[in-house]
Scaffold this motif. Structure first.
Motif, PDB file in Angstrom:
ATOM      1  N   PHE A  22       0.819  -1.218   0.000  1.00 37.28           N
ATOM      2  CA  PHE A  22       0.000   0.000   0.000  1.00 37.28           C
ATOM      3  C   PHE A  22       0.854   1.269   0.000  1.00 37.28           C
ATOM      4  O   PHE A  22       0.710   2.114  -0.872  1.00 37.28           O
ATOM      5  CB  PHE A  22      -0.924  -0.018   1.215  1.00 37.28           C
ATOM      6  CG  PHE A  22      -1.953   1.081   1.241  1.00 37.28           C
ATOM      7  CD1 PHE A  22      -3.004   1.086   0.335  1.00 37.28           C
ATOM      8  CD2 PHE A  22      -1.866   2.108   2.169  1.00 37.28           C
ATOM      9  CE1 PHE A  22      -3.956   2.095   0.355  1.00 37.28           C
ATOM     10  CE2 PHE A  22      -2.810   3.123   2.194  1.00 37.28           C
ATOM     11  CZ  PHE A  22      -3.864   3.112   1.286  1.00 37.28           C
ATOM     12  N   LEU A  23       1.773   1.393   0.978  1.00 27.44           N
ATOM     13  CA  LEU A  23       2.473   2.671   1.152  1.00 27.44           C
ATOM     14  C   LEU A  23       3.735   2.472   1.975  1.00 27.44           C
ATOM     15  O   LEU A  23       3.759   1.673   2.921  1.00 27.44           O
ATOM     16  CB  LEU A  23       1.546   3.658   1.873  1.00 27.44           C
ATOM     17  CG  LEU A  23       2.096   5.052   2.154  1.00 27.44           C
ATOM     18  CD1 LEU A  23       1.782   5.970   0.975  1.00 27.44           C
ATOM     19  CD2 LEU A  23       1.469   5.625   3.423  1.00 27.44           C
ATOM     20  N   CYS A  31       7.706   9.627   0.278  1.00 29.08           N
ATOM     21  CA  CYS A  31       6.527   8.760   0.327  1.00 29.08           C
ATOM     22  C   CYS A  31       6.448   7.953  -0.954  1.00 29.08           C
ATOM     23  O   CYS A  31       6.442   8.510  -2.054  1.00 29.08           O
ATOM     24  CB  CYS A  31       5.264   9.598   0.510  1.00 29.08           C
ATOM     25  SG  CYS A  31       3.750   8.626   0.639  1.00 29.08           S
ATOM     26  N   GLU A  32       6.399   6.645  -0.798  1.00 26.53           N
ATOM     27  CA  GLU A  32       6.317   5.726  -1.929  1.00 26.53           C
ATOM     28  C   GLU A  32       4.949   5.055  -1.920  1.00 26.53           C
ATOM     29  O   GLU A  32       4.654   4.224  -1.065  1.00 26.53           O
ATOM     30  CB  GLU A  32       7.426   4.675  -1.824  1.00 26.53           C
ATOM     31  CG  GLU A  32       7.482   3.708  -2.984  1.00 26.53           C
ATOM     32  CD  GLU A  32       8.557   2.653  -2.805  1.00 26.53           C
ATOM     33  OE1 GLU A  32       8.721   1.834  -3.725  1.00 26.53           O
ATOM     34  OE2 GLU A  32       9.222   2.633  -1.739  1.00 26.53           O
ATOM     35  N   ARG A  33       4.117   5.428  -2.875  1.00 29.96           N
ATOM     36  CA  ARG A  33       2.773   4.856  -2.980  1.00 29.96           C
ATOM     37  C   ARG A  33       2.812   3.627  -3.887  1.00 29.96           C
ATOM     38  O   ARG A  33       3.318   3.699  -5.001  1.00 29.96           O
ATOM     39  CB  ARG A  33       1.794   5.904  -3.498  1.00 29.96           C
ATOM     40  CG  ARG A  33       1.616   7.051  -2.526  1.00 29.96           C
ATOM     41  CD  ARG A  33       0.698   8.152  -3.047  1.00 29.96           C
ATOM     42  NE  ARG A  33       0.455   9.115  -1.988  1.00 29.96           N
ATOM     43  CZ  ARG A  33       1.239  10.178  -1.736  1.00 29.96           C
ATOM     44  NH1 ARG A  33       2.307  10.412  -2.504  1.00 29.96           N
ATOM     45  NH2 ARG A  33       0.963  10.986  -0.726  1.00 29.96           N
ATOM     46  N   ASN A  37      -1.197   4.213  -8.922  1.00 25.31           N
ATOM     47  CA  ASN A  37      -0.238   4.928  -9.761  1.00 25.31           C
ATOM     48  C   ASN A  37      -0.457   4.725 -11.250  1.00 25.31           C
ATOM     49  O   ASN A  37       0.204   5.363 -12.068  1.00 25.31           O
ATOM     50  CB  ASN A  37       1.183   4.490  -9.402  1.00 25.31           C
ATOM     51  CG  ASN A  37       1.513   4.753  -7.945  1.00 25.31           C
ATOM     52  OD1 ASN A  37       1.186   5.804  -7.416  1.00 25.31           O
ATOM     53  ND2 ASN A  37       2.161   3.788  -7.291  1.00 25.31           N
ATOM     54  N   GLY A  90      -8.888   5.900  -0.877  1.00 18.98           N
ATOM     55  CA  GLY A  90      -7.458   5.666  -0.775  1.00 18.98           C
ATOM     56  C   GLY A  90      -6.877   6.064   0.562  1.00 18.98           C
ATOM     57  O   GLY A  90      -5.676   6.298   0.679  1.00 18.98           O
ATOM     58  N   LEU A  93      -4.376   8.845   1.456  1.00 18.29           N
ATOM     59  CA  LEU A  93      -2.946   8.652   1.229  1.00 18.29           C
ATOM     60  C   LEU A  93      -2.590   8.291  -0.204  1.00 18.29           C
ATOM     61  O   LEU A  93      -1.472   8.558  -0.647  1.00 18.29           O
ATOM     62  CB  LEU A  93      -2.427   7.527   2.138  1.00 18.29           C
ATOM     63  CG  LEU A  93      -2.360   7.817   3.636  1.00 18.29           C
ATOM     64  CD1 LEU A  93      -2.233   6.511   4.417  1.00 18.29           C
ATOM     65  CD2 LEU A  93      -1.187   8.740   3.943  1.00 18.29           C
ATOM     66  N   THR A  94      -3.501   7.638  -0.917  1.00 17.50           N
ATOM     67  CA  THR A  94      -3.187   7.118  -2.248  1.00 17.50           C
ATOM     68  C   THR A  94      -4.337   7.421  -3.211  1.00 17.50           C
ATOM     69  O   THR A  94      -5.363   7.963  -2.835  1.00 17.50           O
ATOM     70  CB  THR A  94      -2.966   5.590  -2.214  1.00 17.50           C
ATOM     71  OG1 THR A  94      -4.206   4.944  -1.877  1.00 17.50           O
ATOM     72  CG2 THR A  94      -1.891   5.199  -1.213  1.00 17.50           C
ATOM     73  N   GLU A  95      -4.135   7.019  -4.462  1.00 16.09           N
ATOM     74  CA  GLU A  95      -5.116   7.130  -5.545  1.00 16.09           C
ATOM     75  C   GLU A  95      -5.223   8.572  -6.063  1.00 16.09           C
ATOM     76  O   GLU A  95      -4.693   9.517  -5.486  1.00 16.09           O
ATOM     77  CB  GLU A  95      -6.501   6.608  -5.138  1.00 16.09           C
ATOM     78  CG  GLU A  95      -6.534   5.116  -4.901  1.00 16.09           C
ATOM     79  CD  GLU A  95      -6.360   4.300  -6.176  1.00 16.09           C
ATOM     80  OE1 GLU A  95      -6.370   4.871  -7.277  1.00 16.09           O
ATOM     81  OE2 GLU A  95      -6.191   3.075  -6.060  1.00 16.09           O
ATOM     82  N   LEU A 124      -2.892  14.817  -1.233  1.00 18.26           N
ATOM     83  CA  LEU A 124      -2.822  13.661  -0.353  1.00 18.26           C
ATOM     84  C   LEU A 124      -1.874  13.887   0.822  1.00 18.26           C
ATOM     85  O   LEU A 124      -0.891  14.626   0.729  1.00 18.26           O
ATOM     86  CB  LEU A 124      -2.337  12.442  -1.145  1.00 18.26           C
ATOM     87  CG  LEU A 124      -3.204  11.998  -2.331  1.00 18.26           C
ATOM     88  CD1 LEU A 124      -2.502  10.870  -3.084  1.00 18.26           C
ATOM     89  CD2 LEU A 124      -4.591  11.562  -1.876  1.00 18.26           C
TER      90      LEU A 124
END
Length: 327
Positions: A22-23, A31-33, A37, A90, A93-95, A124
């Motif tokens: 996820f993260l 920050c690596e999502r 992506n 998300g 945090l994501t999307e 985000l």
């Protein structure tokens, strides 16, 4: 936060936060999502006849919206449509509004419900902690409202949007945003925009005290994520995440809600609790409720061609267009 086992919130020698699959938040702050992506560019979707485009609504924040409309409607004149403002999930945090997670489903909703969709790409966490996502989302509502008199910056909204028939919708964290935008619009009406309904798909809510039947392992994960996306001092009973603690809730900005949960969703009890809170809040409205048997969290995004996803979209369609025949 899709249909997967309960994630583990870890700290490692390389990362301050590592949520497998996820993260990752590295020690240097990067920050690596790991999801959300895969970007699909806007354009014409040949299977639905829906066209999409992106519009930057704030050059300062770079917040943009991805808009969807049926191509046949787009060339018509003076044909006004319901307007759906959509907030993606998300976990804050994501999307994004441009990801492959959302583009296919929003094409289908646009076609099947015959409306204009304005999908909001808010900033985000952790780079932009809450309430940034809420403020960006409110900015998008205000931007849509500039088209009330038909002289706003976007021709699709000027020509085709019925801003007396607006809906907020979102899934997971996006459903949380949709709820909070409806509260804010009830407290602070904008121009002549009228909110006709709110659609909450597998909403992301929480609270300090566990509720009956709640998955405690998932709650532990949720609690950690909520603290991650907020500034220090924002607790689990903050008004934005625990509607039962919000004294303003009876000011909700419309008179109907469609609340959807999945039978196997690990946060479904919070959805049930939301229904009880709203029905006992003094709010003068009604909740339509749908539970999809056998399905987990936001299943309809990952298998949009399934029968259960089709049935959920049909429920959305009839909620927005009560006189429309079933698909």
């Amino acid at each position: 936060m899709g249909s997967r086992p309960v994630p583990k919130y870890l700290s490692t020698s390389e990362c301050n936060v590592d949520i497998p699959g996820f993260l990752r938040i590295h020690k240097d702050g990067r920050c690596e999502r790991l999801v959300g992506n895969d970007i699909i560019p806007p354009g014409t979707d040949t299977s639905t006849g829906v066209i999409s485009k992106e519009v930057i609504i704030s050059h300062e924040s770079k917040v943009f919206v991805r808009m969807y409309i049926n191509s046949k409607t787009c060339i018509a004149t003076n044909h006004k449509l319901p307007t759906l403002i959509y907030y993606h999930g998300g976990a804050f945090l994501t999307e994004s509004a441009a990801s492959s997670t959302y583009h296919p489903t929003l094409n289908l909703i646009t076609k099947e419900s015959n409306l204009i969709v304005v999908s909001v790409n808010y900033r985000l966490a952790p780079e932009h902690l809450l309430p940034t996502a809420y403020e960006d989302s409110w900015e998008a509502v205000n931007w849509v409202a500039t088209h009330v008199k038909g002289n706003g910056p976007e021709s699709w909204l000027n020509d085709h949007a019925n801003l007396q028939n607006v809906f907020f919708a979102g899934d997971s964290a996006g459903a949380n945003i949709a709820h909070n935008m409806a509260i804010r619009l009830g407290l602070y009406p904008i121009n002549d925009i009228k909110l006709a309904g709110v659609i909450l798909l597998h909403p992301y809510f929480g609270g300090e005290v566990p509720i009956e039947g709640e998955n405690l392992e998932y709650k532990t994960y949720f609690d950690q994520v909520w603290r991650l996306v907020n500034r220090p001092g924002v607790g689990l009973d903050d008004l934005t995440v625990n509607p039962g603690m919000d004294p303003r809730i009876s000011s909700f900005g419309c008179s109907k809600i469609l609340l959807c949960v999945g039978e196997k969703d690990k946060v479904k009890e919070r959805g049930y609790n939301y229904k009880n809170v709203m029905e006992n809040s003094g709010w003068k409205g009604r909740i339509e409720f749908m539970e999809t048997k056998g399905e987990g969290h936001v299943f309809f995004l990952f298998n949009s061609s399934s029968e259960n996803a089709r049935m959920l979209r049909n429920r959305i369609c009839t909620f927005i267009n009560p006189n429309t025949s079933k698909i």
